[in-house]
Scaffold this active site. Structure first.
Site, PDB file in Angstrom:
ATOM      1  N   HIS A   1       0.855  -1.188   0.000  1.00 55.51           N
ATOM      2  CA  HIS A   1       0.000   0.000   0.000  1.00 55.51           C
ATOM      3  C   HIS A   1       0.891   1.237   0.000  1.00 55.51           C
ATOM      4  O   HIS A   1       2.069   1.175   0.360  1.00 55.51           O
ATOM      5  CB  HIS A   1      -0.887   0.003   1.244  1.00 55.51           C
ATOM      6  CG  HIS A   1      -1.936  -1.052   1.237  1.00 55.51           C
ATOM      7  ND1 HIS A   1      -3.006  -1.036   2.115  1.00 55.51           N
ATOM      8  CD2 HIS A   1      -2.096  -2.172   0.484  1.00 55.51           C
ATOM      9  CE1 HIS A   1      -3.775  -2.081   1.892  1.00 55.51           C
ATOM     10  NE2 HIS A   1      -3.241  -2.794   0.911  1.00 55.51           N
TER      11      HIS A   1
ATOM     12  N   CYS B   1      -2.098  -0.458   7.550  1.00 48.99           N
ATOM     13  CA  CYS B   1      -1.295   0.759   7.429  1.00 48.99           C
ATOM     14  C   CYS B   1      -1.330   1.594   8.700  1.00 48.99           C
ATOM     15  O   CYS B   1      -0.318   2.182   9.087  1.00 48.99           O
ATOM     16  CB  CYS B   1      -1.761   1.569   6.217  1.00 48.99           C
ATOM     17  SG  CYS B   1      -1.415   0.727   4.648  1.00 48.99           S
TER      18      CYS B   1
ATOM     19  N   CYS C   1      -5.779   1.894   6.033  1.00 49.21           N
ATOM     20  CA  CYS C   1      -6.443   0.651   6.406  1.00 49.21           C
ATOM     21  C   CYS C   1      -5.858   0.185   7.737  1.00 49.21           C
ATOM     22  O   CYS C   1      -4.851   0.732   8.210  1.00 49.21           O
ATOM     23  CB  CYS C   1      -6.247  -0.401   5.311  1.00 49.21           C
ATOM     24  SG  CYS C   1      -4.556  -1.054   5.236  1.00 49.21           S
TER      25      CYS C   1
ATOM     26  N   GLU D   1       1.029   3.815   1.987  1.00 47.77           N
ATOM     27  CA  GLU D   1       1.591   4.150   3.293  1.00 47.77           C
ATOM     28  C   GLU D   1       2.746   3.225   3.661  1.00 47.77           C
ATOM     29  O   GLU D   1       3.788   3.684   4.151  1.00 47.77           O
ATOM     30  CB  GLU D   1       0.511   4.079   4.390  1.00 47.77           C
ATOM     31  CG  GLU D   1      -0.619   5.054   4.205  1.00 47.77           C
ATOM     32  CD  GLU D   1      -1.791   4.504   3.395  1.00 47.77           C
ATOM     33  OE1 GLU D   1      -2.878   5.095   3.477  1.00 47.77           O
ATOM     34  OE2 GLU D   1      -1.619   3.489   2.683  1.00 47.77           O
TER      35      GLU D   1
END
Length: 159
Positions: A55, A88, A85, A57
């Site tokens: 992701h 993250c 999420c 992040e």
């Protein structure tokens, strides 16, 4: 020279997400800042790397840790185009990032078709007693526009 603002840093996260979309990735970007200077900016690389943990992040955190030669990102702020999420958020907590500033919310990502767990950062912060500060909905309209542009693409993929 005038120091960059929260708005400028969020625009860097949006620009990172747009670079990712041009590379057929999903519309998520992140920018990590320390002492008013950009440490790392990244977009989602899940499809490119076939790594579900890639992701924006997480990718930005990996880059920042490598650049700063530490896993302790105390004093850093992460600007994310979307509310992180749970994975993250946990990574931000474990990296000791001071503050998360995000544009859209998990509910916005779910509404456009992403397979997000509907656990807001505030709930995780409270449940886990995390010290990370959270500012949500920052430049939300611009971040929602990013989602809309991505949704209009013919080659969109979700995960």
């Amino acid at each position: 020279m005038k120091p960059l603002s929260d708005k400028s840093f969020m625009h860097l996260a949006i620009a990172a997400a747009e670079r990712g979309v041009r590379k057929r990735q999903t519309p998520f970007g992140a920018c990590i800042v320390k002492n008013g200077k950009v440490v790392a900016a990244a977009h989602n690389r899940v499809w490119k790397s076939t790594d579900i943990t890639a992701h924006a992040e997480i990718t930005a955190i990996r880059l920042a840790c490598k650049k700063l030669k530490t896993i302790d990102l105390s004093g850093c702020v992460i600007y994310s185009t979307c509310e992180p999420c749970p994975m993250c958020f946990a990574a931000c907590h474990w990296a000791r990032i001071d503050k998360i500033i995000h544009g859209t919310f998990i509910r916005d990502a779910r509404a456009i078709g992403f397979n997000e767990l509907a656990i807001p950062n505030g709930a995780m912060k409270h449940q886990g007693k995390s010290p990370v500060k959270i500012k949500g909905g920052f430049l939300r309209a611009e971040n929602l526009a990013l989602f809309r542009r991505w949704a209009q693409r013919k080659d969109k993929r979700t995960y």
